[in-house]
Design a protein around this motif. Structure first.
Motif, PDB file in Angstrom:
ATOM      1  N   ILE A   1      31.252 -36.794 -79.324  1.00 26.86           N
ATOM      2  CA  ILE A   1      31.717 -36.225 -78.270  1.00 26.86           C
ATOM      3  C   ILE A   1      31.204 -34.647 -77.177  1.00 26.86           C
ATOM      4  N   SER A   2      30.826 -34.728 -76.252  1.00 23.05           N
ATOM      5  CA  SER A   2      30.248 -33.454 -75.766  1.00 23.05           C
ATOM      6  C   SER A   2      30.736 -32.223 -76.146  1.00 23.05           C
ATOM      7  N   GLU A   3      30.295 -30.992 -76.125  1.00 21.27           N
ATOM      8  CA  GLU A   3      31.346 -29.619 -77.034  1.00 21.27           C
ATOM      9  C   GLU A   3      32.614 -29.336 -75.281  1.00 21.27           C
ATOM     10  N   PRO A   4      31.651 -29.462 -73.864  1.00 16.22           N
ATOM     11  CA  PRO A   4      32.864 -29.310 -72.905  1.00 16.22           C
ATOM     12  C   PRO A   4      33.707 -30.587 -72.619  1.00 16.22           C
ATOM     13  N   THR A   5      33.175 -31.814 -73.057  1.00 20.59           N
ATOM     14  CA  THR A   5      34.239 -32.630 -72.638  1.00 20.59           C
ATOM     15  C   THR A   5      35.752 -32.609 -74.040  1.00 20.59           C
ATOM     16  N   ALA A   6      34.761 -32.406 -75.522  1.00 19.06           N
ATOM     17  CA  ALA A   6      36.212 -31.638 -76.337  1.00 19.06           C
ATOM     18  C   ALA A   6      37.759 -30.267 -75.809  1.00 19.06           C
ATOM     19  N   ALA A   7      36.674 -29.566 -75.394  1.00 21.25           N
ATOM     20  CA  ALA A   7      37.858 -28.189 -74.565  1.00 21.25           C
ATOM     21  C   ALA A   7      38.661 -28.107 -73.617  1.00 21.25           C
ATOM     22  N   ALA A   8      38.147 -29.486 -72.804  1.00 22.96           N
ATOM     23  CA  ALA A   8      38.603 -30.398 -71.891  1.00 22.96           C
ATOM     24  C   ALA A   8      39.504 -31.148 -72.280  1.00 22.96           C
ATOM     25  N   LEU A   9      39.539 -31.967 -73.703  1.00 19.34           N
ATOM     26  CA  LEU A   9      40.612 -32.607 -73.938  1.00 19.34           C
ATOM     27  C   LEU A   9      41.677 -31.004 -74.650  1.00 19.34           C
ATOM     28  N   ALA A  10      41.712 -30.279 -74.889  1.00 19.28           N
ATOM     29  CA  ALA A  10      42.405 -28.804 -75.326  1.00 19.28           C
ATOM     30  C   ALA A  10      43.171 -28.396 -74.483  1.00 19.28           C
ATOM     31  N   PHE A  11      42.384 -28.196 -73.426  1.00 20.81           N
ATOM     32  CA  PHE A  11      43.005 -27.695 -72.430  1.00 20.81           C
ATOM     33  C   PHE A  11      44.027 -28.222 -71.477  1.00 20.81           C
ATOM     34  N   ALA A  12      43.501 -29.821 -71.357  1.00 22.82           N
ATOM     35  CA  ALA A  12      44.478 -30.755 -71.114  1.00 22.82           C
ATOM     36  C   ALA A  12      45.261 -31.094 -71.616  1.00 22.82           C
ATOM     37  N   GLN A  13      45.705 -31.087 -72.953  1.00 19.53           N
ATOM     38  CA  GLN A  13      46.496 -31.310 -74.044  1.00 19.53           C
ATOM     39  C   GLN A  13      47.962 -30.142 -73.928  1.00 19.53           C
ATOM     40  N   ASP A  14      47.723 -28.934 -73.686  1.00 22.90           N
ATOM     41  CA  ASP A  14      48.562 -28.090 -73.177  1.00 22.90           C
ATOM     42  C   ASP A  14      48.919 -28.219 -71.231  1.00 22.90           C
ATOM     43  N   ALA A  15      48.175 -28.549 -70.440  1.00 23.20           N
ATOM     44  CA  ALA A  15      48.246 -28.376 -69.263  1.00 23.20           C
ATOM     45  C   ALA A  15      49.502 -28.826 -69.134  1.00 23.20           C
ATOM     46  N   ARG A  16      50.843 -28.684 -67.740  1.00 18.22           N
ATOM     47  CA  ARG A  16      51.803 -29.253 -67.425  1.00 18.22           C
ATOM     48  C   ARG A  16      51.055 -30.254 -66.679  1.00 18.22           C
ATOM     49  N   ASP A  17      51.001 -30.522 -65.764  1.00 19.76           N
ATOM     50  CA  ASP A  17      49.902 -31.164 -63.901  1.00 19.76           C
ATOM     51  C   ASP A  17      48.482 -30.723 -64.617  1.00 19.76           C
ATOM     52  N   LEU A  18      47.843 -31.967 -64.255  1.00 21.49           N
ATOM     53  CA  LEU A  18      46.716 -32.315 -64.328  1.00 21.49           C
ATOM     54  C   LEU A  18      46.194 -32.885 -63.025  1.00 21.49           C
ATOM     55  N   LYS A  19      46.975 -34.410 -62.068  1.00 21.66           N
ATOM     56  CA  LYS A  19      47.136 -34.892 -61.398  1.00 21.66           C
ATOM     57  C   LYS A  19      46.177 -34.301 -60.263  1.00 21.66           C
ATOM     58  N   ASN A  20      45.195 -35.165 -60.082  1.00 19.86           N
ATOM     59  CA  ASN A  20      44.102 -34.372 -58.737  1.00 19.86           C
ATOM     60  C   ASN A  20      44.094 -33.592 -59.262  1.00 19.86           C
ATOM     61  N   ARG A  21      43.557 -32.455 -60.137  1.00 20.98           N
ATOM     62  CA  ARG A  21      42.823 -31.768 -60.547  1.00 20.98           C
ATOM     63  C   ARG A  21      41.599 -31.699 -60.939  1.00 20.98           C
ATOM     64  N   THR A  22      40.799 -30.471 -60.339  1.00 19.32           N
ATOM     65  CA  THR A  22      39.288 -30.702 -60.583  1.00 19.32           C
ATOM     66  C   THR A  22      39.004 -29.844 -61.660  1.00 19.32           C
ATOM     67  N   VAL A  23      38.001 -29.840 -62.549  1.00 15.47           N
ATOM     68  CA  VAL A  23      38.603 -28.951 -63.596  1.00 15.47           C
ATOM     69  C   VAL A  23      36.108 -28.821 -64.394  1.00 15.47           C
ATOM     70  N   LEU A  24      36.031 -27.089 -64.175  1.00  8.80           N
ATOM     71  CA  LEU A  24      34.875 -27.220 -64.548  1.00  8.80           C
ATOM     72  C   LEU A  24      34.432 -26.438 -65.472  1.00  8.80           C
ATOM     73  N   VAL A  25      34.088 -26.576 -66.555  1.00  5.55           N
ATOM     74  CA  VAL A  25      33.860 -25.804 -67.421  1.00  5.55           C
ATOM     75  C   VAL A  25      32.715 -25.578 -68.336  1.00  5.55           C
ATOM     76  N   TYR A  26      32.555 -24.403 -68.809  1.00  6.96           N
ATOM     77  CA  TYR A  26      31.788 -23.381 -68.522  1.00  6.96           C
ATOM     78  C   TYR A  26      31.254 -22.744 -69.850  1.00  6.96           C
ATOM     79  N   ASP A  27      29.995 -23.626 -70.785  1.00  8.95           N
ATOM     80  CA  ASP A  27      30.320 -23.329 -71.714  1.00  8.95           C
ATOM     81  C   ASP A  27      28.902 -22.927 -72.492  1.00  8.95           C
ATOM     82  N   LEU A  28      29.018 -21.721 -72.703  1.00 10.54           N
ATOM     83  CA  LEU A  28      28.280 -20.630 -73.346  1.00 10.54           C
ATOM     84  C   LEU A  28      28.421 -20.639 -74.917  1.00 10.54           C
TER      85      LEU A  28
END
Length: 530
Positions: free
Chosen positions: A172-199
């Motif tokens: 899986i792509s690195e930023p996609t994995a990071a987004a999974l980690a972020f989503a796991q702890d987030a309370r409510d992501l409904k209708n949210r747009t997220v940008l992952v900047y991975d350097l």
């Protein structure tokens, strides 16, 4: 299915995580560190990986292999390989198929290693760490790769894992994995747009995601698989080499033997990386090396100087972010969360330019930039291995095609059938006509990339259709259908409409670049694999 782990296989550092009993934890190495350097040293007594490998390489730099992620899956004549080759102390030679090989000497024997073999040593070390921590023999793994890795690079990474004895559940792509980690702890992501900047240390990725109640979709990706912290180090290194010539009146390149020069540059590179990290908290520091060819080296370096040396690269990341948003037709004002991951995002200037681009928007720092990718990979590994996730919710993420896919046509340009950033699974269809009179066969060559001419893109496969009805040019139509499924497998089907003759080619984008026999032979070679 047994326990599975997630691995962030980074250019400079790796991180391993496991999700069990409803908790995700980072697996420490034998030194108690949560990350392990992606560094391999071939000594007389065996193969070392990690911190000890770095220390041993100071004396014999040509046997210390690093940045292998910048080699894996590339051709020898790739401009990125040729550029990086100038900065590496180890030897890169050309294999007969235009593949790069790493050449070194171990116990008087000349070894020629594929990048996959070196990468496998890193993965084997991480596997052993996981075995020690869990008390089990870990077999299954999810490994992360840059979002902008080509299919050849992904294939080569999977081959490395197989050589190390892993069963790869998924890449899986690195930023996609990071987004999974972020989503796991987030309370409510409904209708949210997220940008992952991975350097990270060697690559840069951007992923744009849209969440609903229980699913996230990748709606745009971009990146540069040859841009990262290592390039910042190299720019600082070149500056220091210039200052050494000016202040101490000697040139490492011109006046020293090859072995001593390589060793000196290796020490300088290590010092430059240390200075870069110090400038995260300090505005001024110095590069100090004792007993450097009979003298002590001291070069004053400010944060401002470091930033000026690398500003063009910093700005290049913003250009990529801008392109991703434009391709997705989303304004930056519509972004709800900006997540920074990767060790290089600790550079103060990086945070500043990202905030400036998003109109001083507060950046989301709820995830650990060094560990988020491994955590996301571990969550995905647990999900795929059928282990119950004891948590309130588990987001699934749908990915996109990172590159356009198309056929070569008569003028050697690429006719795009599936565009970049199409959500998968997806399908594209086009009709083509014969190009000359009485044409009896046609070769359909499939490519991925964004360049006009196929020579600048990546070849995926070739399908040959014979027995075409001999007619005048343009009178026979070939209907071509390309399908990409959820597992990244491409099917290309070609049908001559007048005869209803169908030919089909399945291009498994996870298929072997090395054969099964080659992988087995490498694993059985006790000299290379210990």
């Amino acid at each position: 299915m047994s326990l599975a782990i997630g691995i962030d296989l980074g250019t400079t550092n790796c991180c391993v995580a496991i999700h069990k009993d409803g908790k995700t934890e980072i697996i420490e190495n034998e030194n108690g560190k949560r990350t392990t350097p992606s560094f391999v040293f071939y000594s007389e007594n065996g193969i070392l990986v990690g911190h000890e490998a770095i220390l041993r390489s100071v004396r014999i730099p040509e046997n210390g292999i690093f940045d292998v992620k910048r080699l894996i899956g590339r051709k020898y004549d790739d401009p990125a390989v040729q550029k990086n080759k100038l900065m590496w102390p180890f030897e890169i030679i050309r294999e007969h198929r235009n593949e790069p090989l790493i050449q070194l000497t171990q116990n008087g024997e000349i070894l020629e290693l594929r990048p996959e073999e070196v990468c496998a040593e890193i993965l084997k070390k991480l596997k052993n760490d996981a075995n020690r921590r869990t008390g089990m023999k870990i077999k299954n793994v999810v490994i992360t790769v840059p979002a902008y890795f080509t299919n050849h690079q992904k294939q080569a990474t999977e081959h490395a894992a197989k050589i190390a004895g892993f069963n790869v559940l998924k890449l899986i792509s690195e930023p996609t994995a990071a987004a999974l980690a972020f989503a796991q702890d987030a309370r409510d992501l409904k209708n949210r747009t997220v940008l992952v900047y991975d350097l990270g240390g060697g690559t840069f990725d951007v992923s744009l995601l849209k969440f609903n109640s229980d699913e996230g979709s990748v709606i745009g990706v971009g990146g540069n698989s040859n841009l990262g912290g290592r390039d910042f180090d190299n720019n600082l290194l070149n500056y220091c080499l210039k200052k050494i010539r000016e202040q101490y009146q000697f040139s490492l390149v011109e006046q020293q033997s090859d072995n001593r020069r390589k060793s000196a540059i290796r020490r300088l590179k290590y010092s430059c990386e240390k200075v870069k990290k110090e400038l995260t908290d300090l505005k001024r520091t110095s590069l100090d090396i004792d007993e450097f060819f009979g003298t002590s080296i001291k070069i004053d370096i400010t944060r401002e100087l470091f930033e000026s040396l690398n500003e063009h690269l910093f700005q290049k990341t913003i250009e990529i972010v801008d392109d991703v948003l434009k391709d997705a037709k989303i304004s930056k004002q519509k972004i709800d969360d900006v997540i920074l991951i990767g060790g290089s995002t600790r550079i103060p200037r990086i945070e500043t330019i990202v905030m400036d681009y998003f109109n001083r928007k507060t950046l989301n720092k709820t995830v650990n930039p060094d560990e988020a990718v491994a955590i996301g990979a571990a969550l995905q590994a647990s999900y795929l291995s059928n282990s119950p996730l004891q948590c309130s919710h588990m987001y699934t993420l749908r990915d996109v095609t990172p590159f356009s896919i198309g056929l070569e046509v008569a003028d050697h340009t690429m006719s795009v059938i599936i565009k970049k950033n199409e959500r998968i699974p997806t399908m594209g269809e086009k009709k083509y006509k014969t190009s000359y009179n009485k044409q009896r066969e046609v070769n359909l060559r499939l490519f991925e990339g964004e360049n006009k001419y196929v020579k600048d893109n990546i070849a995926l496969g070739e399908l040959k259709i014979s027995g075409i009805t001999p007619k005048k040019a343009g009178e026979v139509e070939i209907n071509v259908c390309v399908h990409v499924d959820l597992n990244g497998i491409v099917n290309i089907t070609a049908t001559e409409t007048s005869q209803n003759t169908t030919k089909k080619l399945v291009i498994d984008l996870k298929s072997r670049r090395l054969t099964h026999e080659e992988i087995s032979k490498i694993r059985a070679n006790k000299t290379l694999y210990k």
